[in-house]
Design an enzyme around this catalytic site. Sequence first.
Site, mmCIF file in Angstrom:
data_model
loop_
_atom_site.group_PDB
_atom_site.id
_atom_site.type_symbol
_atom_site.label_atom_id
_atom_site.label_comp_id
_atom_site.label_asym_id
_atom_site.label_seq_id
_atom_site.Cartn_x
_atom_site.Cartn_y
_atom_site.Cartn_z
ATOM 1 N N ARG A 193 25.667 44.638 45.280
ATOM 2 C CA ARG A 193 26.460 44.227 44.115
ATOM 3 C C ARG A 193 27.262 45.385 43.526
ATOM 4 O O ARG A 193 28.441 45.204 43.218
ATOM 5 C CB ARG A 193 25.589 43.540 43.053
ATOM 6 C CG ARG A 193 26.399 43.109 41.860
ATOM 7 C CD ARG A 193 25.806 42.041 40.929
ATOM 8 N NE ARG A 193 24.407 41.775 40.995
ATOM 9 C CZ ARG A 193 23.445 42.479 40.382
ATOM 10 N NH1 ARG A 193 23.765 43.536 39.661
ATOM 11 N NH2 ARG A 193 22.193 42.127 40.494
ATOM 12 N N TYR A 200 52.850 38.196 35.555
ATOM 13 C CA TYR A 200 52.066 37.251 36.334
ATOM 14 C C TYR A 200 51.398 36.249 35.390
ATOM 15 O O TYR A 200 50.655 36.617 34.488
ATOM 16 C CB TYR A 200 51.022 37.996 37.175
ATOM 17 C CG TYR A 200 50.128 37.040 37.901
ATOM 18 C CD1 TYR A 200 50.618 36.285 38.958
ATOM 19 C CD2 TYR A 200 48.819 36.842 37.505
ATOM 20 C CE1 TYR A 200 49.810 35.372 39.606
ATOM 21 C CE2 TYR A 200 48.002 35.933 38.152
ATOM 22 C CZ TYR A 200 48.507 35.199 39.189
ATOM 23 O OH TYR A 200 47.717 34.288 39.818
ATOM 24 N N ASP A 229 50.538 46.754 36.720
ATOM 25 C CA ASP A 229 50.304 45.807 37.810
ATOM 26 C C ASP A 229 51.396 46.088 38.844
ATOM 27 O O ASP A 229 52.559 45.738 38.654
ATOM 28 C CB ASP A 229 50.380 44.366 37.290
ATOM 29 C CG ASP A 229 50.157 43.323 38.395
ATOM 30 O OD1 ASP A 229 50.260 43.676 39.579
ATOM 31 O OD2 ASP A 229 49.912 42.146 38.047
ATOM 32 N N LYS A 238 47.823 40.033 48.067
ATOM 33 C CA LYS A 238 49.241 39.949 48.398
ATOM 34 C C LYS A 238 49.586 40.977 49.484
ATOM 35 O O LYS A 238 49.123 40.865 50.591
ATOM 36 C CB LYS A 238 50.076 40.129 47.129
ATOM 37 C CG LYS A 238 49.558 39.303 45.932
ATOM 38 C CD LYS A 238 49.629 37.809 46.158
ATOM 39 C CE LYS A 238 48.865 37.005 45.110
ATOM 40 N NZ LYS A 238 49.222 37.256 43.726
HETATM 41 C C1 PLP Z 1 48.586 37.136 42.471
HETATM 42 C C2 PLP Z 1 48.827 38.111 41.407
HETATM 43 C C3 PLP Z 1 47.825 38.462 40.503
HETATM 44 C C4 PLP Z 1 46.460 37.829 40.540
HETATM 45 O O1 PLP Z 1 45.765 38.197 41.699
HETATM 46 P P1 PLP Z 1 44.683 37.253 42.446
HETATM 47 O O2 PLP Z 1 44.342 38.059 43.641
HETATM 48 O O3 PLP Z 1 45.347 35.938 42.729
HETATM 49 O O4 PLP Z 1 43.541 37.077 41.498
HETATM 50 C C5 PLP Z 1 48.126 39.416 39.536
HETATM 51 N N1 PLP Z 1 49.348 39.977 39.460
HETATM 52 C C6 PLP Z 1 50.329 39.669 40.318
HETATM 53 C C7 PLP Z 1 51.659 40.333 40.183
HETATM 54 C C8 PLP Z 1 50.115 38.720 41.308
HETATM 55 O O5 PLP Z 1 51.117 38.402 42.148
#
Ligand code: PLP
Length: 381
Positions: free
Chosen positions: A51, A103, A176, A201
Amino acid sequence: MTKRLSPETIAAQAGGAVDPVTGAIIPPIHLATTFERDPDNQYRRGYVYSRPDTPLTRQIEDVLCELEHGARALLVGSGMSAATAAFLALERPAHLVAPNVMYWGLKKWLAEDAPSYGIRTTFVDATDLEAIRVAIEPGTTRMVWLESPANPLWGVTDIAAAAALAHEAGAILAVDSTIATPVLTQPISLGADVVMHSATKYLNGHSDVLAGALVFARADAYADRAARFRSMVGTVIGPMEASLLLRGMRTLHLRVRHQCRSALQVARHFDGHARLEETLYPGLPGDPGHAVAARQMVGGFGGMLSIRVKGGETAAIRAAANLKVWKRATSLGGVESLVEHRASVEGPGTPCPTDLLRLSVGLEDPADLIADLEQALVANT
Ligand SMILES: *Cc1c(COP(=O)(O)O)cnc(C)c1O
């Protein structure tokens, strides 16, 4: 002195680790949830239970630290669990400044869920540094959160300038950087304190793993609290998914560079197109974020763009329905090109125009992608 290895060398070799027991070039998948204790009651081999972390999480974190120039990284089971760990690790009460356009899932969490955890957010036009400055409450604001380029309009923020504003007021800057990827931008080198990725992604790149990561500029108490959240709550990624992610990361640079070139080709083709209101891509010279993006993103402007279809929502949804090569699906950053009518996903209150289609450019021949979009727009009339 030996030269520091280039990021693509590090990614291609997954940090260069060879399994010490077998010599395996590809790291083994340890499914074990528990690890043996030494006879003298110690855990000298460094692993206790799966964990808190696992051999593969540590290996991927080492690679991420190298790619992002960070001091410490934290790999978890989704981008959302990475981002929420970054927020929940803040001292409370916490005030945050975050973008109006970001997002959607994360904005929803900040707006609807975060207040019950003592986290209050002011949303601003994050492409406007003055708006960020005004929204910061010195002494109270703990974090400025950015996304650049930001979903789904691809607005760009000057990360170095925003970092200076945040630091002046005693806040940290978090970015992000899912869309920019470590290939194009390293926010920590520009002054950011934390970088977040939805590794679902581009980092994984094959639409088959859900994962997320934080990379910290410093291995400090804040990073400790985020790591504690993973180990206490169990947001750790499983070993199978971690192995797939590490495999995907080996081709990150190759994929992202190709996707940037193709996205630029698609954007240039459709910029000023008779059937479109607008093409949104920071790589276009006329884009409001172009000058900052050209400085901040090295080697390309990313694989994401949006088009606004003439004729409004109905025409946009119909154009998406006409596509054959582009797949209609949410998410982004995979090898296959995806299209999405973003306003349908985001629902009421979205800043996303209803005539907008978000495009994630994959690894197909860009000529096929352009031809498919062309026929889809023509078939509309
Ligand atoms: C998809 C995405 C997220 C969230 O990520 P997950 O892996 O789906 O939880 C956050 N920020 C951006 C820019 C994204 O494209």
